[in-house]
Design a protein around this motif. Structure first.
Motif: not given
Length: 129
Positions: A90-101, A107-111, A117-124
């Motif tokens: 739950r990021l900034l009010g949006y519920d998602m299914s995802g992964s943190i690698t 360094q990590m990747t949050l997807s 259908v609305v997907c986003k990937t961030y580097q952390m």
């Protein structure tokens, strides 16, 4: 052929023992956009990942998200392999299914995907080092 199999296993064991284990994911991680920080820590039985939104930059667009500060981002993503967790976010009010690698110690990747259908990937990147 039996000796070849044993040799492969032996090489695998040597590589596994020499390869560095990933550092703990515990700490503060900053999104690549440098406007959001999440505190992550292992929780539950020590294999789940929990996180809390702990900081937002003072950029104008973040004013609408201030109410999510100090709220959970995840309350127990399940471990899906070495340095990888999957589950609900739950990021900034949006519920998602995802992964943190976790790619490395710092360094990590949050997807995440919302509405399937609305997907986003961030580097952390680790912020607390």
């Amino acid at each position: 052929m039996r000796g070849f199999g044993k040799a492969i296993v032996a090489v695998g064991l040597v590589v596994a023992s020499v390869a560095p284990a990933l550092a703990s994911p515990n700490g503060v991680w900053e999104l690549e956009t440098r406007d959001t920080r999440i505190q992550l820590q292992l929780c539950g039985d020590g294999t789940k990942l929990c996180g809390t939104l702990v900081w937002l930059s003072d950029a104008d667009y973040n004013k609408q998200y201030q109410r999510y500060l100090n709220t959970p981002v995840t309350t127990g993503m399940a471990q899906a392999g070495e340095g990888k967790w999957k589950g609900k976010l739950r990021l900034l009010g949006y519920d998602m299914s995802g992964s943190i690698t976790q790619q490395s110690e710092n360094q990590m990747t949050l997807s995440g995907c919302a509405f399937v259908v609305v997907c986003k990937t961030y580097q952390m990147y680790r912020h607390d080092k």
